[in-house]
Scaffold this active site. Structure first.
Site, PDB file in Angstrom:
ATOM      1  N   TYR A  60       0.981  -1.275  -0.062  1.00  0.00           N
ATOM      2  CA  TYR A  60       0.174  -0.045  -0.163  1.00  0.00           C
ATOM      3  C   TYR A  60       0.732   1.269   0.079  1.00  0.00           C
ATOM      4  O   TYR A  60       1.558   1.677   1.089  1.00  0.00           O
ATOM      5  CB  TYR A  60      -0.958  -0.029   1.183  1.00  0.00           C
ATOM      6  N   PHE A 206     -12.647  -5.407   1.317  1.00  0.00           N
ATOM      7  CA  PHE A 206     -13.911  -4.634   0.673  1.00  0.00           C
ATOM      8  C   PHE A 206     -15.404  -5.011   1.470  1.00  0.00           C
ATOM      9  O   PHE A 206     -16.332  -5.363   0.887  1.00  0.00           O
ATOM     10  CB  PHE A 206     -14.071  -5.213  -0.655  1.00  0.00           C
TER      11      PHE A 206
END
Length: 289
Positions: A60, A206
């Site tokens: 990330y 998610f």
């Protein structure tokens, strides 16, 4: 009664609703999303609100999210559990490849240790299984790091039920799985069942990505949300917490207001009929494109 806590690996108690750091980085997980100070503020507020599980990954940014975690939260409170991931190399906006060679996994883990400013990572997750490398070699590398005290527990990301079952025969150190799972995307339901059977945590990624709601699904979700006095997102998070005690959602955001909204979902209580009607929603077809 819905439990608010879960004990990872039998020795790390965490609050089930955690915080994920992916949204602190830019589109395609590349570079910063906004001001560094704002990201630090969100991380600190999450912990102030009682979050004890922070989920991040070395790719990330890449590296940026781990650096932000350390900047905001180091030295870490005793009750704070930091989970990170390795095994994916990001080379650009939405551009990445899997890397599971033992020597590369070791190098990635040690780089995460430096960025996180810690001697041991509480939960180190293999971000993807590398199809070019035997599973035993990939897990063996993580077991070696665990034996050296650099990893406390091992997790897997994006695995099938069959892969998870096989992995459990290769090492007893796996305590969690992180797969995509939410109210309208339950492709990993079989993986969740394996987790429940073996006492593993399931960190759904998610957790709010409901996709394009069908008319019936939108109406159902809005009806339940209205009864609760909650938003659709809060209701979807509450459903995860009620659906299985193994689920530990870690929704991410770079917004303080959205963070507060997400974390308030932990206080929602669904009755059996509300859980049942949400359980009965038809999951959307998964687009793998």
């Amino acid at each position: 009664m819905v439990s608010e806590t879960y004990t990872l690996g039998g020795d790390l108690p965490v609050r089930r609703l955690g915080y994920g750091t992916a949204q602190l980085t830019g589109p395609g997980y590349w570079g910063p999303r906004g001001e560094r100070a704002d990201a630090v503020a969100v991380l600190r507020r999450a912990v102030e609100r009682g979050v004890t599980l922070i989920d991040t990954a070395d790719n990330y940014g890449p590296g940026l999210a781990e650096e932000l975690v350390a900047e905001a939260l180091h030295p870490y409170r005793d009750e704070l559990v930091i989970a990170t991931k390795g095994g994916v190399v990001r080379t650009g906006d939405s551009t990445w490849h899997i890397e599971g060679r033992p020597e590369r996994l070791r190098a990635m883990c040690e780089a995460s240790l430096r960025r996180l400013r810690t001697d041991r990572i509480d939960l180190y997750q293999l971000h993807r299984l590398d199809p070019r490398v035997p599973m035993a070699e990939q897990l063996g590398a993580l077991d070696e790091l665990r034996a050296e005290g650099k990893i406390r527990h091992i997790g897997l990301d994006s695995v099938t039920a069959e892969q998870l079952t096989r992995a459990l025969t290769l090492t007893p150190s796996i305590v969690s799985v992180q797969n995509r799972f939410n109210l309208l995307d339950r492709e990993s339901a079989a993986v969740l069942k394996v987790c429940e059977a073996h006492g593993l945590a399931f960190l759904p990624w998610f957790p709010l990505a409901n996709g394009a709601l069908t008319v019936d699904a939108a109406a159902t979700l809005d009806t339940v949300a209205g009864r609760l006095g909650a938003s659709r997102g809060q209701t979807a998070l509450a459903w995860l917490l009620h659906h299985s005690p193994a689920l530990l959602p870690t929704p991410g955001t770079g917004s303080l207001a959205h963070l507060e909204e997400n974390l308030d979902a932990a206080a929602l209580r669904l009755d059996a009929s509300e859980v049942s009607v949400l359980d009965a929603l038809t999951p959307n077809p998964v687009n793998h494109g």
